[in-house]
Motif scaffolding. Structure first.
Motif, short mmCIF file in Angstrom:
data_model
loop_
_atom_site.label_atom_id
_atom_site.label_comp_id
_atom_site.label_asym_id
_atom_site.label_seq_id
_atom_site.Cartn_x
_atom_site.Cartn_y
_atom_site.Cartn_z
N GLU A 129 11.28 23.68 33.18
CA GLU A 129 10.11 23.96 34.02
C GLU A 129 9.43 22.65 34.44
O GLU A 129 8.96 22.52 35.56
N TYR B 283 18.98 35.71 40.62
CA TYR B 283 18.12 36.50 39.74
C TYR B 283 17.73 35.64 38.54
O TYR B 283 18.58 34.97 37.96
N VAL B 284 16.45 35.64 38.24
CA VAL B 284 15.94 34.82 37.12
C VAL B 284 15.40 35.75 36.05
O VAL B 284 14.53 36.59 36.32
N VAL C 223 13.12 36.33 33.05
CA VAL C 223 11.85 35.70 32.67
C VAL C 223 11.33 36.35 31.40
O VAL C 223 11.34 37.57 31.29
N TRP D 238 9.90 41.08 29.09
CA TRP D 238 10.84 40.45 30.02
C TRP D 238 10.68 41.02 31.43
O TRP D 238 10.11 42.10 31.62
N GLU E 253 15.86 28.71 44.05
CA GLU E 253 15.57 28.95 42.63
C GLU E 253 14.60 27.92 42.07
O GLU E 253 13.69 28.25 41.31
N LEU F 39 11.15 28.54 40.21
CA LEU F 39 10.86 28.07 38.85
C LEU F 39 9.55 27.29 38.81
O LEU F 39 8.75 27.45 37.89
N LEU G 109 6.81 29.80 39.04
CA LEU G 109 6.66 30.56 37.78
C LEU G 109 5.94 29.73 36.73
O LEU G 109 5.17 30.25 35.93
N ARG H 298 8.18 32.67 31.38
CA ARG H 298 9.10 31.58 31.04
C ARG H 298 10.51 31.91 31.53
O ARG H 298 11.14 32.83 31.00
N PRO H 299 11.00 31.17 32.50
CA PRO H 299 12.37 31.43 32.97
C PRO H 299 13.39 31.07 31.90
O PRO H 299 13.32 29.99 31.31
N ARG I 233 17.06 32.22 32.18
CA ARG I 233 18.41 32.08 32.72
C ARG I 233 18.40 32.49 34.18
O ARG I 233 17.69 33.42 34.56
N THR I 234 19.18 31.80 34.98
CA THR I 234 19.34 32.16 36.39
C THR I 234 20.79 32.61 36.59
O THR I 234 21.70 32.00 36.04
#
Lengths: 213, 161
Positions: free
Chosen positions: A177, B14-15, B17, B62, B72, B76, B79, B93-94, B96-97
Motif C-alpha cells: 500500500e 479483482y482485488v 480486500v 472481506w 489496479e 490500491l 483503498l 486492506r488489499p 491479493r489481486t
C-alpha cells in the motif's frame, strides 16, 4: 530491518497498544516499527525501535545505544520547521530522520539543505498520514511538497524513510500500500522498498541492508 | 439485449480486500460508497470513470473490489486512503489481486474471521469496555454507554496486565 514503518504512535497517543501494533505490523509484512518514546523491545518477531526527538543541544549520531531502556536501539527524529531551523538541525545532527516536512512553510527545504542531508546521512521522512487521512487542500499541499522532496532526493541522493504516522492499527499500511501511495508522489516501487529499509541502514550503518520483496 | 461477447468486454481485475475491524459486518453498498469517495477525492471524476470501481461480493471481514485492468495501482492507492466506512472507522486492506473472482474465492477461508462478542466487561485505563475477541491474540474494546464508540485495539496479553 528490511521493512520499517518509521513512525507510529501507540496508546495513549493513539488507540492501539504497542503489542497490537506489533501484531498488525507482522500481518502487514513489516519487520519493525519506530515508536517515539517507547522502550526498545521485540514482540512476536517485530522489532520495536524507540525514538527520541532530537534537539540541537544534543549533538551526536542518530543511533543512540540505549543500555538503560533495554537491549535495543533508539533512533533520533527531528521535527522540521522553518528554513533556518531546518538548516541548524541538519548542520548539527548525523544519521537522524527529519520529519514533518509536509507541514512546513514554503521553501523550507531546498537544494542546499538537501546537499547537507546527503553529506551527513540524514534521512527525510515521507509521512503518509496527510495523504491517508486528509482530503482536499491539506492533502494536495502534502503531495506537492513530497513530490518536491522526491525530486531533490533523486538529485542529491539523501536517504528517505517512509512512515504512516499511524495512531491506530487501522491507519497502518502494508509495504504494498505504501508503494501505491508512493506512486502518487512519483516514488518508484524500488525506491519505496529502499526507503522502507533506511531505518535499518541508519541504525546499523556498517552493515549492508539487502532489499527484499 | 444480447450480452457482449467476451472478446469485446473490457478486461477487469479483482482485488480481495480485508475489512478491519470485521465486526459489525459492513454491507457491500457502504463499502462501495467509501471506495468511490476515496477514488473520487484522489483522482477526480475522470479517475472514477477510468478505474470503474465496484464491490461485487462481500462477507464478514472481506470484500472483492473490481476495477479495469491496468488501474489496479490507482485502486490500491485509493483503498489505502479509506479510513471510514459508513461513519465507522475501518481499514480496507488489499490482500491479493487476480484476473478471476474464482481465484480469490479460494482464499476466502483464510480471510473470514468470526469474532466472539460479548463476555465479561473489561476495565482498562479506568474505563469499562465490552470486549470483542478474535481468534489468536487480538481484542477490540468498545466503551460502554457511549453513543459514538471509539474502539481500543489491544492484545490478550495487554488485558492480563
Amino acid at each position: 530491518m528490511h521493512c520499517t514503518d518509521a513512525c507510529v504512535y501507540p496508546y495513549p497517543d493513539g488507540d492501539s497498544t504497542i503489542r497490537r501494533i506489533a501484531l498488525t505490523a507482522r500481518e502487514l509484512g513489516l519487520d519493525s516499527v519506530v515508536v517515539p518514546g517507547a522502550v526498545p523491545q521485540s514482540f512476536r518477531g517485530v522489532e520495536i525501535v524507540g525514538a527520541v526527538f532530537y534537539r540541537k543541544s544534543h549533538p551526536g549520531s542518530g543511533r543512540v545505544p540505549n543500555g538503560t531502556q533495554g537491549a535495543g536501539w533508539v533512533l533520533a527524529l527531528a521535527q522540521a520547521g522553518e528554513y533556518a531551523a531546518n538548516r541548524a538541525l541538519l548542520r548539527s545532527g548525523n544519521g537522524m530522520v527529519l520529519r514533518g516536512l509536509h507541514a512546513t512553510p514554503k521553501n523550507s527545504f531546498d537544494h542546499i539543505l538537501s546537499r547537507i542531508a546527503a553529506e551527513k546521512g540524514i534521512a527525510v521522512d515521507i509521512d503518509f498520514s496527510p495523504v491517508i487521512k486528509e482530503r482536499g487542500s491539506p492533502r494536495q499541499r502534502a503531495l506537492q511538497k513530497y513530490a518536491d522532496v522526491i525530486r531533490l532526493h533523486r538529485k542529491f541522493d539523501f536517504p528517505l524513510t517512509v512512515s504512516t504516522g499511524a495512531r491506530s492499527v487501522l491507519e497502518m499500511r502494508s509495504p504494498r500500500e505504501m508503494a501505491a501511495l508512493g506512486r502518487l508522489i512519483g516514488l518508484e516501487r524500488q525506491e519505496t522498498q529502499e526507503a522502507l529499509a533506511t531505518v535499518g541502514r541508519l541504525l546499523f550503518p556498517g552493515k549492508a541492508v539487502e532489499v527484499v520483496g | 439485449m444480447k450480452p457482449r461477447p467476451p472478446t469485446l468486454r473490457e478486461n477487469r481485475r479483482y482485488v480481495l480486500v480485508r475489512v478491519e475491524p470485521p465486526w459489525p459486518v459492513a454491507e457491500n453498498r457502504v463499502i462501495y460508497s467509501a471506495v468511490a469517495e476515496a477514488v473520487t477525492s484522489l483522482f477526480g471524476d475522470a479517475g472514477v470513470a477510468r478505474v470503474q470501481p465496484a464491490v461485487i461480493a462481500g462477507g464478514p471481514g472481506w470484500a472483492i473490489v473490481r476495477c479495469i485492468r491496468s488501474t489496479e495501482e490507482d485502486l490500491l492507492a485509493a483503498l489505502a486512503t479509506v479510513t471510514c466506512v459508513d461513519s465507522q472507522r475501518r481499514a480496507l486492506r488489499p490482500l491479493r489481486t487476480s484476473g478471476t473472482v474464482q481465484a480469490l474465492r479460494r482464499l476466502l477461508c483464510a480471510v473470514e474471521t468470526t469474532p466472539v462478542t460479548g463476555g465479561e466487561e473489561v476495565i482498562y485505563g479506568g474505563r469499562t469496555f465490552s470486549p470483542v475477541r478474535y481468534p489468536g491474540e487480538k481484542v477490540d474494546l468498545f466503551e460502554k454507554g457511549f453513543k459514538s464508540q471509539e474502539p481500543l485495539f489491544l492484545t490478550a496479553e495487554d488485558l492480563e496486565e
